[in-house]
Design an enzyme around this catalytic site. Structure first.
Site, PDB file in Angstrom:
ATOM      1  N   ASP A 196       7.498   0.218  -1.100  1.00  0.00           N
ATOM      2  CA  ASP A 196       7.350  -1.170  -0.730  1.00  0.00           C
ATOM      3  C   ASP A 196       8.749  -1.768  -0.775  1.00  0.00           C
ATOM      4  O   ASP A 196       9.597  -1.334  -1.545  1.00  0.00           O
ATOM      5  CB  ASP A 196       6.441  -1.851  -1.761  1.00  0.00           C
ATOM      6  CG  ASP A 196       6.080  -3.252  -1.333  1.00  0.00           C
ATOM      7  OD1 ASP A 196       5.848  -3.447  -0.125  1.00  0.00           O
ATOM      8  OD2 ASP A 196       6.036  -4.137  -2.189  1.00  0.00           O
ATOM      9  N   GLU A 279       6.666   0.197   4.696  1.00  0.00           N
ATOM     10  CA  GLU A 279       6.105  -0.970   5.334  1.00  0.00           C
ATOM     11  C   GLU A 279       6.828  -1.162   6.670  1.00  0.00           C
ATOM     12  O   GLU A 279       8.028  -0.955   6.765  1.00  0.00           O
ATOM     13  CB  GLU A 279       6.401  -2.156   4.417  1.00  0.00           C
ATOM     14  CG  GLU A 279       5.593  -3.355   4.668  1.00  0.00           C
ATOM     15  CD  GLU A 279       6.005  -4.447   3.686  1.00  0.00           C
ATOM     16  OE1 GLU A 279       7.098  -4.353   3.113  1.00  0.00           O
ATOM     17  OE2 GLU A 279       5.218  -5.376   3.530  1.00  0.00           O
ATOM     18  N   ASP A 363       4.671  -4.707  -7.240  1.00  0.00           N
ATOM     19  CA  ASP A 363       5.286  -3.796  -6.261  1.00  0.00           C
ATOM     20  C   ASP A 363       4.732  -2.370  -6.364  1.00  0.00           C
ATOM     21  O   ASP A 363       4.576  -1.683  -5.358  1.00  0.00           O
ATOM     22  CB  ASP A 363       6.814  -3.773  -6.438  1.00  0.00           C
ATOM     23  CG  ASP A 363       7.442  -5.117  -6.095  1.00  0.00           C
ATOM     24  OD1 ASP A 363       6.871  -5.830  -5.250  1.00  0.00           O
ATOM     25  OD2 ASP A 363       8.489  -5.447  -6.677  1.00  0.00           O
TER      26      ASP A 363
END
Ligand SMILES: [Zn+2]
Length: 387
Positions: A196, A279, A363
């Site tokens: 992430d 992502e 996270d």
């Protein structure tokens, strides 16, 4: 897959060959400096008349050759490359300004630094004799000896001849190579990395993070100082010019550091994992990544550049890169039971799932969800995931 590859070898020119090489370095340096000075001067004269500046015709390298007769004696392709490199340097500089990506202003070349010139292979005027370890360069009648054990069958596209500050000579040979790569059809679950993106940590994974390089902070302060110094100098003064030079050097240095860091980090990721899930590239994420910096000195370490490096390093190894849609609610899902916490705000770094009472670190939870979603997408592509 076709890939450009550079093979750098050390050459051992004789005194006579050295003379020709040094002369070529000198002519290319002179041409570069003259052309750069002409551009600086034109800018100084026409800066208030943008149309005239745009329309201005700069002297061609042919015209320079008439001014400096001795330039005609050296490799003309080397002079052509010099012109092209200068034009490119300006284009990159201006492109950089538009994208707030800082590329240094083209600098004058000094006799004291590393010397180099680039020349092209036209009609086989560059040749290598691998058996006898010697290379033929344009405008040099005799073969130059080298020391290296590599050999290749590919055509030479161009070569860059250089001389280090300490006086060693090298030739970097650019060739185009064809690679056959078989992509992995099976990846091990333990060899899948999902990350992430976060402003402070850069990449946050389940088991490891890749932090923002430390040089960001210290260089921001330095840049601020240099910007301040520049703004205090009188316009058009020699000192202002010097201050600008210092600033562009500082930007260049940081760019190099960032580039180096990005290469090392993507290299580590591509070696360690069989598939990397990230992502999807998004503007919000880029802003997040830049958020620690003041606007005047936004350092473009673009996410996009990082991903480009990562993608091709994975591809080379037959490994996989998987993007997960930016709208996938990676932070809001409970990675244990799948509950969706729609109330989660950006400020909440930790939360407890009301369904299964798991305590989540934001996270890390997000990267677990990313991994699950990424694996689903990898399977869709026909890749088997082995646990
Ligand atoms: Zn839960």
């Amino acid at each position: 897959m076709k890939v450009n590859q550079a093979v750098k070898i050390r050459i051992y020119p004789t005194n006579l060959q050295r003379e020709v090489l040094n002369k070529t370095f000198g002519c290319c340096r002179l041409l570069w400096n003259k052309m750069l000075a002409e551009r600086n001067e034109t800018y100084r004269q026409l800066k208030n008349n943008s149309e005239a500046l745009r329309e201005h015709k700069y002297k061609t390298e042919k015209e320079y050759k008439q001014d400096f007769e001795f330039m005609k004696e050296v490799d003309s392709k080397a002079l052509q490359s010099t012109t092209r490199h200068l034009i490119e340097a300006f284009q990159n500089f201006f492109k950089g300004l538009k994208k707030t990506r800082k590329v240094g202003y083209p600098r004058f070349k000094s006799k004291r630094n590393r010397q180099s010139y680039t020349t092209y292979n036209v009609n086989g005027n560059i040749k290598i004799d691998f058996d006898r370890k010697r290379i033929k360069l344009p405008k040099i009648k005799t073969w130059i000896k080298y020391k290296d054990n590599r050999s290749f069958a590919e055509t030479i596209r161009h070569v860059t001849v250089s001389k280090t500050k300490s006086g060693n000579y090298y030739v970097s040979i650019l060739i185009e190579r064809e690679f056959s790569i078989t992509p992995l059809t099976k990846v091990r679950n333990t060899k899948i990395g999902a990350f992430d993106m976060s402003a402070n940590e850069f990449l946050v994974g389940e088991s490891e993070d890749f932090s923002n390089p430390r040089f960001y902070r210290s260089s921001e302060l330095k840049l601020k100082k240099l910007h301040r110094q520049l703004s205090r100098k009188k316009k058009g003064s020699q000192n202002r010019w010097k201050a600008r030079l210092r600033l562009s050097r500082a930007y260049e240095k940081i760019w190099n550091q960032k580039h180096d860091w990005a290469h090392k980090t993507t290299f580590r990721l591509a070696n360690k994992y069989e598939a990397v899930i990230l992502e999807d590239l998004n503007v919000q994420g880029m802003q997040q990544f830049n958020s620690g910096l003041s606007k005047s000195v936004t350092l473009d370490f673009s996410w996009y550049q990082f991903i480009t490096l990562l993608k091709y390093k994975l591809e080379w190894r037959g490994k996989h890169y998987q993007e997960v849609d930016r709208y996938f609610p990676s932070s809001k899902l409970c990675s244990t039971c799948g509950y969706k916490n729609t109330d989660l705000t950006l400020a909440e770094r930790e939360w407890t799932c009301p369904e299964c009472t798991t305590r989540h670190q934001r996270d890390i939870n997000a990267s677990k969800n990313l991994k699950r979603e990424g694996i689903r997408l990898l399977k869709e592509k026909g890749i088997t995931v082995i646990t």
